[in-house]
Design an enzyme around this catalytic site. Structure first.
Site, PDB file in Angstrom:
ATOM      1  N   LYS A  72     -49.477   3.537 -27.525  1.00 43.74           N
ATOM      2  CA  LYS A  72     -49.067   4.445 -27.865  1.00 43.74           C
ATOM      3  C   LYS A  72     -47.586   4.788 -27.268  1.00 43.74           C
ATOM      4  O   LYS A  72     -47.647   3.368 -26.164  1.00 43.74           O
ATOM      5  CB  LYS A  72     -49.433   5.776 -26.858  1.00 43.74           C
ATOM      6  CG  LYS A  72     -48.800   7.271 -27.502  1.00 43.74           C
ATOM      7  CD  LYS A  72     -49.880   8.333 -28.342  1.00 43.74           C
ATOM      8  CE  LYS A  72     -49.334   9.798 -28.185  1.00 43.74           C
ATOM      9  NZ  LYS A  72     -49.269  10.405 -29.146  1.00 43.74           N
ATOM     10  N   VAL A 130     -49.482  23.227 -35.862  1.00 45.70           N
ATOM     11  CA  VAL A 130     -50.647  22.954 -36.261  1.00 45.70           C
ATOM     12  C   VAL A 130     -51.429  24.245 -36.765  1.00 45.70           C
ATOM     13  O   VAL A 130     -51.729  24.430 -37.647  1.00 45.70           O
ATOM     14  CB  VAL A 130     -51.607  21.951 -35.367  1.00 45.70           C
ATOM     15  CG1 VAL A 130     -53.249  21.918 -36.039  1.00 45.70           C
ATOM     16  CG2 VAL A 130     -50.985  20.553 -35.558  1.00 45.70           C
ATOM     17  N   GLY A 133     -53.147  28.963 -29.770  1.00 41.57           N
ATOM     18  CA  GLY A 133     -51.702  27.912 -29.527  1.00 41.57           C
ATOM     19  C   GLY A 133     -51.167  28.528 -30.944  1.00 41.57           C
ATOM     20  O   GLY A 133     -51.822  27.498 -32.569  1.00 41.57           O
ATOM     21  N   GLY A 158     -48.246  27.186 -33.015  1.00 44.44           N
ATOM     22  CA  GLY A 158     -47.390  26.426 -33.119  1.00 44.44           C
ATOM     23  C   GLY A 158     -47.563  25.907 -34.725  1.00 44.44           C
ATOM     24  O   GLY A 158     -47.665  26.353 -35.693  1.00 44.44           O
TER      25      GLY A 158
HETATM   26  P1  NAD Z   1     -46.243  22.804 -31.077  1.00 43.01           P
HETATM   27  O1  NAD Z   1     -45.947  22.818 -29.561  1.00 43.01           O
HETATM   28  O2  NAD Z   1     -46.142  23.345 -32.430  1.00 43.01           O
HETATM   29  O3  NAD Z   1     -47.508  24.261 -30.801  1.00 43.01           O
HETATM   30  C1  NAD Z   1     -48.658  23.747 -29.000  1.00 43.01           C
HETATM   31  C2  NAD Z   1     -48.130  25.774 -29.141  1.00 43.01           C
HETATM   32  O4  NAD Z   1     -49.184  26.224 -27.611  1.00 43.01           O
HETATM   33  C3  NAD Z   1     -47.177  26.457 -28.933  1.00 43.01           C
HETATM   34  O5  NAD Z   1     -46.539  27.585 -29.638  1.00 43.01           O
HETATM   35  C4  NAD Z   1     -46.925  26.657 -27.743  1.00 43.01           C
HETATM   36  O6  NAD Z   1     -45.984  27.925 -27.933  1.00 43.01           O
HETATM   37  C5  NAD Z   1     -48.561  27.282 -27.761  1.00 43.01           C
HETATM   38  N1  NAD Z   1     -48.399  26.703 -26.277  1.00 43.01           N
HETATM   39  C6  NAD Z   1     -48.187  26.340 -25.057  1.00 43.01           C
HETATM   40  N2  NAD Z   1     -49.201  26.436 -23.777  1.00 43.01           N
HETATM   41  C7  NAD Z   1     -49.871  27.299 -24.263  1.00 43.01           C
HETATM   42  C8  NAD Z   1     -50.671  28.596 -23.577  1.00 43.01           C
HETATM   43  N3  NAD Z   1     -51.430  27.836 -22.079  1.00 43.01           N
HETATM   44  N4  NAD Z   1     -51.668  29.382 -24.622  1.00 43.01           N
HETATM   45  C9  NAD Z   1     -51.674  29.270 -25.518  1.00 43.01           C
HETATM   46  N5  NAD Z   1     -50.315  28.908 -26.031  1.00 43.01           N
HETATM   47  C10 NAD Z   1     -49.623  27.701 -25.468  1.00 43.01           C
HETATM   48  O7  NAD Z   1     -47.848  21.959 -30.762  1.00 43.01           O
HETATM   49  P2  NAD Z   1     -48.341  21.553 -32.306  1.00 43.01           P
HETATM   50  O8  NAD Z   1     -47.488  20.682 -32.812  1.00 43.01           O
HETATM   51  O9  NAD Z   1     -48.726  22.186 -33.426  1.00 43.01           O
HETATM   52  O10 NAD Z   1     -49.781  20.543 -31.856  1.00 43.01           O
HETATM   53  C11 NAD Z   1     -50.515  20.946 -31.427  1.00 43.01           C
HETATM   54  C12 NAD Z   1     -51.941  20.422 -29.907  1.00 43.01           C
HETATM   55  O11 NAD Z   1     -52.560  19.074 -31.285  1.00 43.01           O
HETATM   56  C13 NAD Z   1     -51.810  19.178 -29.027  1.00 43.01           C
HETATM   57  O12 NAD Z   1     -52.256  19.688 -28.052  1.00 43.01           O
HETATM   58  C14 NAD Z   1     -51.232  18.463 -29.455  1.00 43.01           C
HETATM   59  O13 NAD Z   1     -50.941  17.398 -29.103  1.00 43.01           O
HETATM   60  C15 NAD Z   1     -52.128  18.503 -30.940  1.00 43.01           C
HETATM   61  N6  NAD Z   1     -52.028  17.356 -32.360  1.00 43.01           N
HETATM   62  C16 NAD Z   1     -51.212  17.317 -33.024  1.00 43.01           C
HETATM   63  C17 NAD Z   1     -51.112  17.147 -33.952  1.00 43.01           C
HETATM   64  C18 NAD Z   1     -49.572  16.924 -35.565  1.00 43.01           C
HETATM   65  O14 NAD Z   1     -50.260  16.513 -35.886  1.00 43.01           O
HETATM   66  N7  NAD Z   1     -48.602  18.076 -35.174  1.00 43.01           N
HETATM   67  C19 NAD Z   1     -51.900  16.082 -34.592  1.00 43.01           C
HETATM   68  C20 NAD Z   1     -52.896  15.836 -33.212  1.00 43.01           C
HETATM   69  C21 NAD Z   1     -52.881  16.380 -32.005  1.00 43.01           C
END
Ligand code: NAD
Length: 349
Positions: free
Chosen positions: A74, A178, A174, A176
């Site tokens: 990383k 995912v 969340g 977001g």
């Molecule tokens: P993202 O930033 O697109 O979405 C995260 C969402 O969570 C956002 O909409 C944000 O507003 C919301 N959020 C933040 N703090 C919050 C809280 N306290 N309460 C409620 N909602 C809150 O991220 P993502 O790409 O969707 O990833 C989500 C999680 O999955 C992260 O922890 C990331 O590390 C993990 N992850 C993502 C991937 C991927 O392919 N994107 C792969 C493995 C792990």
């Protein structure tokens, strides 16, 4: 490094572009280390280093348990994304990645995009997760979400005897990248979906796309009644406080490092009878997808590997029960055993 067993940690800096990077290589037994580049305004260098060490170790487990021939690495870049990002910045970073001769392969993570990967790719071939128009696999989030959905179904089978989710209520924390895709899979199966997010725009978009979802307030979510908790926002949301309030039977979500302390909260969940699907297993869909890009991208192949999360989740539940350990430790044992077995295999011809 000694405590967590890292092989190598490299510091890079460039005064012209403002680049400050730490590349952490945890373990390369199974293959070159792969893990995203995170750009974050850390409070100090020690926090950045700890993040790099912790996250790269997590990548070792994630790839090992997913059957990938990749190690864990990383990179963290220190500074304000809004001020730093430029073509020169990314290309300078690409040169540093290149100097490791393939021992570390980078990809996107927090505050980095497929477009940034394209700039990095101008200086090194050791980059993956490029945009689709550049021959890459594009956004990994739909694959991560599919893996989470698959692992959630396996957990349902373990908890209730069959893997149908249609009579269940799932809280997605969340909405977001995912979370949105996960909601899509759940709605398709006619699951009752509760959604919370701190970002109103994200909630509005989700509600417009899936009118059947129920948006709930972000505070006191554990006072609500639901069967499955899907953390898709931040890490460490499974902690002593939240566990004491939880009424759900299953935790299955995308966030990294969901357990605030795996030594305390893994056993606590067992005691409460809550089934936990280890995060590094269930959220591996994204890395699986970008790993396929390394061998020439094929979407069907990526999906078929992601689908294996279902069987692997069941395997981990069985081992956890047999050895009377929390699922997180059972998953770690399977990953560590694979690394050890393959290391032994390499001794000889
Ligand atoms: P993202 O930033 O697109 O979405 C995260 C969402 O969570 C956002 O909409 C944000 O507003 C919301 N959020 C933040 N703090 C919050 C809280 N306290 N309460 C409620 N909602 C809150 O991220 P993502 O790409 O969707 O990833 C989500 C999680 O999955 C992260 O922890 C990331 O590390 C993990 N992850 C993502 C991937 C991927 O392919 N994107 C792969 C493995 C792990």
């Amino acid at each position: 490094m000694q405590q967590m067993g890292h092989e190598q940690v490299v510091y890079c800096q460039d005064p012209h572009t403002g680049l400050k990077a730490i590349i952490a290589i945890h373990n390369t037994t199974l293959g070159p280390s792969l893990g995203g580049t995170r750009l974050w305004n850390y409070n100090n260098h020690e926090d950045a280093l700890i993040d790099a060490l912790r996250l790269s170790r997590g990548m070792t487990y994630k790839s090992a348990i997913s059957g990938l021939n990749l190690g864990g690495g990383k990179a963290v870049l220190i500074g304000d994304a809004a001020k730093l990002k430029s073509e020169a910045y990314w290309r300078r970073y690409g040169k540093f990645v290149n100097s490791l001769n393939g021992k570390y392969i980078t990809a996107e993570d927090v505050n980095t995009s497929a477009k940034d990967m394209e700039f990095i790719g101008m200086e090194t071939k050791f980059v993956t997760g490029l945009p689709e128009f550049a021959g890459g696999s594009g956004d990994p989030s739909p694959f991560t979400a599919y893996g989470v959905y698959t692992g959630m179904k396996a957990a349902a089978k373990n908890a209730w005897g069959n893997d149908s989710l249609s009579d269940k209520t799932v809280l997605v924390q969340g909405a977001g990248n995912v979370g949105q895709y996960l909601i899509g899979y759940l709605v398709k199966e006619e699951v009752r979906v509760l959604v919370c997010d701190i970002n109103e725009d994200r909630l509005k978009t989700a509600k417009q796309k899936y009118p059947v979802i129920e948006v709930v307030a972000n505070d006191d979510i554990f006072d609500l009644e639901f069967d499955i908790y899907a953390p898709c926002a931040l890490g460490a949301t499974v902690n002593s406080d939240s566990i004491s309030k939880m009424k759900c039977h299953v935790i299955a979500g995308a966030a990294n490092n969901q357990l605030a302390d795996e030594n305390i909260h893994g056993p606590m969940l067992v005691e409460k009878g809550i089934i936990y699907v280890p995060d590094f297993l269930i959220n591996a869909g994204g890395i699986i997808n970008i790993s396929v890009e390394l061998e020439g991208y094929n979407k069907e192949r990526a999906l078929s590997i992601v689908e294996k999360i279902y069987g692997r989740t069941l395997e981990i539940f069985a081992l956890a029960e047999q050895e009377n350990v929390p699922t997180q430790f059972a998953a770690m044992r399977i990953a560590e055993k694979r690394i050890k077995d393959i290391a032994n295999l390499r001794v000889g011809i």
